[in-house]
Design a protein around this motif. Structure first.
Motif, PDB file in Angstrom:
ATOM      1  N   VAL A 177      51.031  38.692  31.112  1.00  0.00           N
ATOM      2  CA  VAL A 177      49.825  38.963  30.497  1.00  0.00           C
ATOM      3  C   VAL A 177      48.031  38.556  30.569  1.00  0.00           C
ATOM      4  O   VAL A 177      47.624  38.509  31.566  1.00  0.00           O
ATOM      5  N   GLY A 178      48.638  37.080  30.570  1.00  0.00           N
ATOM      6  CA  GLY A 178      47.960  36.378  30.554  1.00  0.00           C
ATOM      7  C   GLY A 178      47.219  36.373  32.206  1.00  0.00           C
ATOM      8  O   GLY A 178      45.839  36.311  32.401  1.00  0.00           O
ATOM      9  N   ALA A 179      48.130  36.085  32.616  1.00  0.00           N
ATOM     10  CA  ALA A 179      47.508  35.781  34.430  1.00  0.00           C
ATOM     11  C   ALA A 179      47.332  37.102  34.329  1.00  0.00           C
ATOM     12  O   ALA A 179      45.962  36.816  35.890  1.00  0.00           O
ATOM     13  N   TYR A 180      47.746  38.372  34.707  1.00  0.00           N
ATOM     14  CA  TYR A 180      47.356  39.746  35.462  1.00  0.00           C
ATOM     15  C   TYR A 180      45.897  39.656  34.961  1.00  0.00           C
ATOM     16  O   TYR A 180      45.050  40.511  35.354  1.00  0.00           O
ATOM     17  N   SER A 181      45.308  39.403  32.987  1.00  0.00           N
ATOM     18  CA  SER A 181      44.628  39.864  32.444  1.00  0.00           C
ATOM     19  C   SER A 181      43.292  39.084  33.020  1.00  0.00           C
ATOM     20  O   SER A 181      42.013  39.953  33.535  1.00  0.00           O
ATOM     21  N   TYR A 182      43.551  37.960  33.660  1.00  0.00           N
ATOM     22  CA  TYR A 182      42.308  37.352  34.187  1.00  0.00           C
ATOM     23  C   TYR A 182      42.602  37.621  36.022  1.00  0.00           C
ATOM     24  O   TYR A 182      40.987  37.376  36.201  1.00  0.00           O
ATOM     25  N   THR A 205      38.809  39.722  39.685  1.00  0.00           N
ATOM     26  CA  THR A 205      38.729  40.113  40.929  1.00  0.00           C
ATOM     27  C   THR A 205      37.521  41.481  41.005  1.00  0.00           C
ATOM     28  O   THR A 205      36.810  41.835  42.059  1.00  0.00           O
ATOM     29  N   ASN A 206      37.711  42.393  39.420  1.00  0.00           N
ATOM     30  CA  ASN A 206      37.538  44.045  39.606  1.00  0.00           C
ATOM     31  C   ASN A 206      35.795  43.927  38.739  1.00  0.00           C
ATOM     32  O   ASN A 206      35.628  44.752  39.281  1.00  0.00           O
ATOM     33  N   PHE A 207      35.740  42.287  38.049  1.00  0.00           N
ATOM     34  CA  PHE A 207      33.930  42.852  37.481  1.00  0.00           C
ATOM     35  C   PHE A 207      33.718  41.601  37.718  1.00  0.00           C
ATOM     36  O   PHE A 207      32.739  41.321  37.582  1.00  0.00           O
ATOM     37  N   GLY A 208      33.966  40.611  38.646  1.00  0.00           N
ATOM     38  CA  GLY A 208      33.857  39.493  38.786  1.00  0.00           C
ATOM     39  C   GLY A 208      33.317  38.487  37.633  1.00  0.00           C
ATOM     40  O   GLY A 208      32.531  37.611  37.660  1.00  0.00           O
ATOM     41  N   TRP A 209      33.835  38.554  36.445  1.00  0.00           N
ATOM     42  CA  TRP A 209      34.376  37.367  35.559  1.00  0.00           C
ATOM     43  C   TRP A 209      34.332  36.110  35.258  1.00  0.00           C
ATOM     44  O   TRP A 209      35.135  35.965  36.260  1.00  0.00           O
ATOM     45  N   SER A 210      33.846  35.430  35.162  1.00  0.00           N
ATOM     46  CA  SER A 210      34.511  33.825  35.140  1.00  0.00           C
ATOM     47  C   SER A 210      34.879  33.392  34.367  1.00  0.00           C
ATOM     48  O   SER A 210      35.476  34.288  33.685  1.00  0.00           O
ATOM     49  N   PHE A 211      35.673  32.402  34.834  1.00  0.00           N
ATOM     50  CA  PHE A 211      36.808  32.050  33.849  1.00  0.00           C
ATOM     51  C   PHE A 211      36.600  31.828  32.773  1.00  0.00           C
ATOM     52  O   PHE A 211      37.587  31.763  32.072  1.00  0.00           O
ATOM     53  N   TRP A 212      35.572  31.392  32.190  1.00  0.00           N
ATOM     54  CA  TRP A 212      35.814  30.523  31.052  1.00  0.00           C
ATOM     55  C   TRP A 212      35.049  31.987  30.390  1.00  0.00           C
ATOM     56  O   TRP A 212      35.448  31.907  29.175  1.00  0.00           O
ATOM     57  N   ILE A 213      34.926  33.468  30.735  1.00  0.00           N
ATOM     58  CA  ILE A 213      34.914  34.640  29.625  1.00  0.00           C
ATOM     59  C   ILE A 213      36.011  35.048  29.432  1.00  0.00           C
ATOM     60  O   ILE A 213      36.354  35.654  29.108  1.00  0.00           O
ATOM     61  N   SER A 260      46.071  38.763  44.641  1.00  0.00           N
ATOM     62  CA  SER A 260      45.742  37.390  45.390  1.00  0.00           C
ATOM     63  C   SER A 260      44.125  37.701  45.765  1.00  0.00           C
ATOM     64  O   SER A 260      43.184  38.625  44.994  1.00  0.00           O
ATOM     65  N   GLY A 261      43.183  36.713  46.013  1.00  0.00           N
ATOM     66  CA  GLY A 261      41.837  36.532  46.270  1.00  0.00           C
ATOM     67  C   GLY A 261      41.412  36.129  44.677  1.00  0.00           C
ATOM     68  O   GLY A 261      39.928  36.763  44.407  1.00  0.00           O
ATOM     69  N   ILE A 262      42.247  35.760  43.974  1.00  0.00           N
ATOM     70  CA  ILE A 262      42.031  35.054  42.643  1.00  0.00           C
ATOM     71  C   ILE A 262      40.651  34.130  42.513  1.00  0.00           C
ATOM     72  O   ILE A 262      40.760  32.947  42.995  1.00  0.00           O
ATOM     73  N   PRO A 263      39.510  34.466  41.549  1.00  0.00           N
ATOM     74  CA  PRO A 263      38.777  33.055  41.770  1.00  0.00           C
ATOM     75  C   PRO A 263      39.032  31.988  41.003  1.00  0.00           C
ATOM     76  O   PRO A 263      40.111  31.728  40.435  1.00  0.00           O
ATOM     77  N   ARG A 264      38.040  30.599  41.526  1.00  0.00           N
ATOM     78  CA  ARG A 264      38.757  29.391  41.261  1.00  0.00           C
ATOM     79  C   ARG A 264      37.667  29.387  39.846  1.00  0.00           C
ATOM     80  O   ARG A 264      36.346  30.121  39.647  1.00  0.00           O
ATOM     81  N   PRO A 265      37.887  28.454  39.092  1.00  0.00           N
ATOM     82  CA  PRO A 265      37.551  28.222  37.738  1.00  0.00           C
ATOM     83  C   PRO A 265      36.220  27.217  38.095  1.00  0.00           C
ATOM     84  O   PRO A 265      35.705  26.199  39.006  1.00  0.00           O
TER      85      PRO A 265
END
Length: 441
Positions: free
Chosen positions: A163-168, A173-181, A238-243
């Motif tokens: 759940v944590g992995a897929y939530s991030y 990927t869909n909203f472009g939110w950063s890792f810290w958010i 795929s294409g998950i943004p890096r922190p």
């Protein structure tokens, strides 16, 4: 300490030798029965589809002989370590050395962990392995809240990891939110699913609780596989943004960290950042767990672990106690899942199977339920140990099984078993005779 007569001592030694040989013979017989079909006879489909087989009786005999000799060695060591009268045969200096080691082991390990990127900066393999070990340390500490402190056997912990992995992954990927958010959101969503799991299992305990949590983990995995429009199904995300370092990318761009600091760019910078990130998350998990143990909710978890009936009799609300345990453990699992997603850059359902839950549970049990240091040592031994035996792929699980058996024999509560209550009376207190039926306090 009384001394036995020579005749009695000789008879005792004879009885001890016969007992050791009898036990070794029975162990070898059990090994012969178990390994006969697994090792002694090998089957394989032939080129035309028919079943072919061949025998490996030499290897079978070697394994049976190894079990026979190992059983004798184990019993001899048990008699050497075990009590004789009122004293142990372990010398006093050895006991003092072990006590000293246990007192300073945790600070030394912490200092060494902080210095790992400095010592092994040019060794990418060791850095990746250290990040993997710290990830499992964090997962073990999160599950330790549920299993070690609250005494709730959870076989579906990988569901919160997923759940944590897929939530991030989906939010980034869909909203472009950063890792810290996305990181706190992943923990909150995982905690929400932990509460949802807690409600159906409020009246369950023991094996029944384990079966339901196992089913919950499989349900989450099947939902991820079949909800292809959201999760991508078996193809994953795929294409998950890096922190980033609070908005500063760790790449070779003009606005990257290396350009801002006017230093030469190296791909190792991102690996070192990921290492300290998971180290900070693991230390946060450890600190929160230790603080919670000293709070009333932590003492309620310990009371629930020891005796749920007595816990109810004391007026403790077992419903909220269980739900908070599930939610807290799930939140830490969600944090670890978010880190796993951003580190890998790609996730799929194959990363969240029951084997992961079993591995994390084995780390908690091996290290000692309720022991933070024991879980860390067990994660280091199991994850790092598997890498040491990578060249012996056919024997890795055999060595792992033997290690678990030895731990169950010598340390049934784990490497560092810890079930002492957080709060206890340091000295006995007399009770007024008016409150005691016999008239004496």
């Amino acid at each position: 300490m009384t001394t036995l007569p020579p005749e009695a001592a000789a008879a005792s030694r004879t009885a001890g030798i016969s007992f050791i040989l009898k036990k070794a013979f029975l162990s070898a017989l059990v090994a012969l029965v178990l390994f006969s079909l697994m090792v002694g006879i090998r089957t394989e489909a032939g080129p035309d589809g028919q079943l072919t087989y061949w025998t490996r009786f030499g290897e079978l005999a070697s394994l049976v002989g190894l079990v026979f000799g190992g059983s004798i060695v184990i019993e001899l060591l048990r008699q050497w370590i075990g009590p004789v009268g009122t004293e142990k045969l372990v010398p006093a200096p050895v006991q003092q050395g072990l006590s000293f080691l246990g007192r300073y082991l945790a600070p030394v390990l912490l200092i060494f962990t902080i210095l790992v990127p400095v010592i092994f900066y040019d060794q990418r393999y060791i850095l990746d392995l250290a990040i993997l070990v710290l990830t499992y340390v964090m997962l073990g500490w999160g599950l330790n809240v549920v299993v070690g402190l609250a005494g709730l056997l959870d076989l579906g912990y990988v569901a919160f990891y997923a759940v944590g992995a897929y939530s991030y992954a989906l939010l980034a990927t869909n909203f472009g939110w950063s890792f810290w958010i996305c990181l706190p959101l992943a923990g909150i969503l995982a905690a929400f699913w932990g509460v949802l799991l807690g409600f159906p299992v409020l009246r369950l305990r023991g094996d029944y609780l384990a079966i339901v949590t196992l089913a919950f983990g499989e349900i989450i995995r099947l939902v991820i596989i079949n909800w292809q429009s959201l999760t991508g199904g078996p193809n994953g995300v795929s294409g998950i943004p890096r922190p980033t370092l609070f908005g500063i990318p760790l790449d070779n761009s003009d606005d990257g960290l290396a350009a801002l600091l006017h230093i030469e760019y190296s791909p190792t910078h991102r690996i070192v950042f990921l290492f300290y990130l998971i180290l900070a998350l693991a230390l946060l998990t450890n600190w929160v767990t230790i603080r919670l143990r000293r709070l009333p909710i932590g003492r309620a978890w310990e009371a629930l672990r020891e005796d749920e009936v007595a816990c109810r009799a004391l007026g403790i609300n077992t419903t909220t106690t269980k739900l908070t345990a599930f939610a807290t453990g799930a939140m830490f699992g969600g944090f670890a899942g978010a880190f796993f997603a951003t580190r890998q850059g790609f996730i799929s359902p194959e990363s969240f199977t029951f084997q992961e839950s079993a591995l994390v549970l084995a780390i908690v049990v091996l290290g000692g339920m309720g022991s933070q240091l024991g879980v860390a040592l067990a994660a280091l031994a199991m994850i790092g140990g598997f890498e040491l035996f990578r060249g012996f792929e056919n024997y890795r699980m055999l060595v792992f099984g033997m290690a678990m058996v030895l731990i169950m024999i010598w340390r049934p509560r784990g490497l560092i078993g810890h079930r002492a209550p957080t709060v206890y009376l340091k000295k006995a207190q007399a009770i007024s005779s008016d409150l005691v039926k016999e008239g004496h306090g």
